[in-house]
Design a protein around this motif. Structure first.
Motif, PDB file in Angstrom:
ATOM      1  N   VAL A  20     -46.644  -3.917  -7.590  1.00  0.00           N
ATOM      2  CA  VAL A  20     -46.563  -3.819  -6.134  1.00  0.00           C
ATOM      3  C   VAL A  20     -45.126  -4.103  -5.710  1.00  0.00           C
ATOM      4  CG1 VAL A  20     -47.398  -4.699  -3.916  1.00  0.00           C
ATOM      5  CG2 VAL A  20     -48.948  -4.615  -5.885  1.00  0.00           C
ATOM      6  N   THR A  22     -42.347  -4.939  -3.069  1.00  0.00           N
ATOM      7  CA  THR A  22     -42.262  -5.595  -1.763  1.00  0.00           C
ATOM      8  C   THR A  22     -40.790  -5.742  -1.393  1.00  0.00           C
ATOM      9  OG1 THR A  22     -42.067  -7.891  -2.508  1.00  0.00           O
ATOM     10  CG2 THR A  22     -44.301  -6.960  -2.393  1.00  0.00           C
ATOM     11  N   GLU A  23     -40.541  -6.190  -0.174  1.00  0.00           N
ATOM     12  CA  GLU A  23     -39.165  -6.422   0.249  1.00  0.00           C
ATOM     13  C   GLU A  23     -38.491  -7.507  -0.584  1.00  0.00           C
ATOM     14  OE1 GLU A  23     -39.046  -7.169   4.440  1.00  0.00           O
ATOM     15  OE2 GLU A  23     -39.826  -5.178   4.934  1.00  0.00           O
ATOM     16  N   LYS A  24     -39.287  -8.400  -1.162  1.00  0.00           N
ATOM     17  CA  LYS A  24     -38.742  -9.499  -1.963  1.00  0.00           C
ATOM     18  C   LYS A  24     -38.736  -9.202  -3.455  1.00  0.00           C
ATOM     19  CE  LYS A  24     -39.837 -13.077   1.339  1.00  0.00           C
ATOM     20  NZ  LYS A  24     -40.472 -14.356   1.601  1.00  0.00           N
ATOM     21  N   TYR A  27     -43.985  -7.441  -7.668  1.00  0.00           N
ATOM     22  CA  TYR A  27     -45.007  -8.402  -8.058  1.00  0.00           C
ATOM     23  C   TYR A  27     -46.087  -7.665  -8.831  1.00  0.00           C
ATOM     24  CZ  TYR A  27     -42.912 -11.705  -4.819  1.00  0.00           C
ATOM     25  OH  TYR A  27     -42.037 -12.549  -4.187  1.00  0.00           O
ATOM     26  N   ALA A  50     -52.604  -6.185  -3.203  1.00  0.00           N
ATOM     27  CA  ALA A  50     -51.351  -5.561  -2.774  1.00  0.00           C
ATOM     28  C   ALA A  50     -50.943  -6.084  -1.403  1.00  0.00           C
ATOM     29  CB  ALA A  50     -51.495  -4.042  -2.750  1.00  0.00           C
ATOM     30  N   GLU A  51     -51.910  -6.243  -0.512  1.00  0.00           N
ATOM     31  CA  GLU A  51     -51.606  -6.775   0.819  1.00  0.00           C
ATOM     32  C   GLU A  51     -51.119  -8.220   0.721  1.00  0.00           C
ATOM     33  OE1 GLU A  51     -50.796  -6.814   4.713  1.00  0.00           O
ATOM     34  OE2 GLU A  51     -51.308  -5.072   3.489  1.00  0.00           O
ATOM     35  N   LYS A  52     -51.756  -9.027  -0.102  1.00  0.00           N
ATOM     36  CA  LYS A  52     -51.310 -10.407  -0.291  1.00  0.00           C
ATOM     37  C   LYS A  52     -49.890 -10.438  -0.859  1.00  0.00           C
ATOM     38  CE  LYS A  52     -54.185 -13.707  -1.575  1.00  0.00           C
ATOM     39  NZ  LYS A  52     -55.209 -14.453  -2.338  1.00  0.00           N
ATOM     40  N   ALA A  53     -49.582  -9.519  -1.775  1.00  0.00           N
ATOM     41  CA  ALA A  53     -48.232  -9.462  -2.351  1.00  0.00           C
ATOM     42  C   ALA A  53     -47.214  -9.125  -1.263  1.00  0.00           C
ATOM     43  CB  ALA A  53     -48.176  -8.423  -3.469  1.00  0.00           C
ATOM     44  N   ARG A  54     -47.520  -8.130  -0.429  1.00  0.00           N
ATOM     45  CA  ARG A  54     -46.598  -7.740   0.640  1.00  0.00           C
ATOM     46  C   ARG A  54     -46.397  -8.871   1.656  1.00  0.00           C
ATOM     47  NH1 ARG A  54     -48.758  -2.665  -0.665  1.00  0.00           N
ATOM     48  NH2 ARG A  54     -50.596  -2.863   0.655  1.00  0.00           N
ATOM     49  N   GLN A  55     -47.423  -9.685   1.863  1.00  0.00           N
ATOM     50  CA  GLN A  55     -47.341 -10.803   2.808  1.00  0.00           C
ATOM     51  C   GLN A  55     -46.778 -12.074   2.159  1.00  0.00           C
ATOM     52  OE1 GLN A  55     -51.345 -11.222   4.298  1.00  0.00           O
ATOM     53  NE2 GLN A  55     -51.202  -9.381   5.551  1.00  0.00           N
ATOM     54  N   GLY A  56     -46.517 -12.023   0.848  1.00  0.00           N
ATOM     55  CA  GLY A  56     -45.985 -13.196   0.148  1.00  0.00           C
ATOM     56  C   GLY A  56     -47.006 -14.307  -0.012  1.00  0.00           C
TER      57      GLY A  56
END
Length: 157
Positions: A20, A22-24, A27, A50-56
Motif C-alpha cells: 500500500v 501512502t504519502e509517508k 506499507y 489499505a485505509e488504515k495504512a493511508r490514515q497511518g
C-alpha cells in the motif's frame, strides 16, 4: 470458494501482505489466513487495511507474519515488473496493468485485440520448487480467465 495457496514451510497457510503506497511511504499490511476467506472476505480486509495504512493507523501486528506479498503496480500503469520477496516471506506476486494487445486467433488465424495482464511470481526455492510456482500461476490464470469460479459457490464471508 477458498483461494489457491502456496505451500509455506510445509503447511497450507497464506498470510498475504498487500503493498500500500501512502504519502509517508510503502506499507505492507497482512491479510491473515487467506485460504480460509472468501473473495469478498479478502476484499473487505484488503480495503480496511489499505485505509488504515493511508490514515497511518496500522498496528505493528497488522504488518507482521506475512508469507506472501501481492504488489499491484498495474493500477499505476506499469505493464510488468518484478516484485522482491521480503524475508522471511516465501514469494511475491507482481501484478501489471491490463493492456489491449493484438494476437492471432488460434481458431481462425485472424488478428484480434484482447486484454492481457502480466503476472510475475518471485519465489524462494528454499521453500517450494518452480513446479509449485508454475501450478500456482496457472491456477491464478484460470481464475482470472473465468472469475465466476471464484464466486459461484455462494461463499459470502
Amino acid at each position: 470458494m477458498k483461494l489457491p495457496v502456496l505451500r509455506s514451510m510445509g503447511c497450507l497457510c497464506l498470510n498475504a501482505a498487500i503493498a500500500v503506497a501512502t504519502e509517508k511511504g510503502l506499507y505492507s499490511p497482512v491479510i491473515r489466513d487467506c485460504a480460509e476467506l472468501s473473495v469478498r472476505g479478502i476484499g473487505d480486509r484488503a480495503r480496511d487495511l489499505a485505509e488504515k495504512a493511508r490514515q497511518g493507523r496500522l498496528k505493528a501486528e497488522e504488518m507482521s507474519d506475512g508469507t506472501f506479498t501481492v504488489s499491484n503496480m498495474g493500477m499505476l500503469g506499469v505493464e510488468s515488473f518484478t516484485a522482491i520477496i521480503t524475508p522471511p516471506q516465501a514469494a511475491a506476486l507482481a501484478v501489471g496493468a491490463v493492456q489491449h494487445e493484438p494476437v492471432a486467433d488460434a481458431g481462425q488465424g485472424d488478428l484480434v485485440v484482447i486484454p492481457r495482464m502480466r503476472l510475475t511470481l518471485s519465489a524462494d526455492h528454499r521453500v517450494f520448487d518452480g513446479a509449485d510456482a508454475a501450478d500456482f500461476l496457472n491456477t491464478v490464470r484460470d481464475y482470472l480467465e473465468a472469475p465466476i469460479t471464484l464466486v459461484a459457490t455462494g461463499d459470502d464471508e
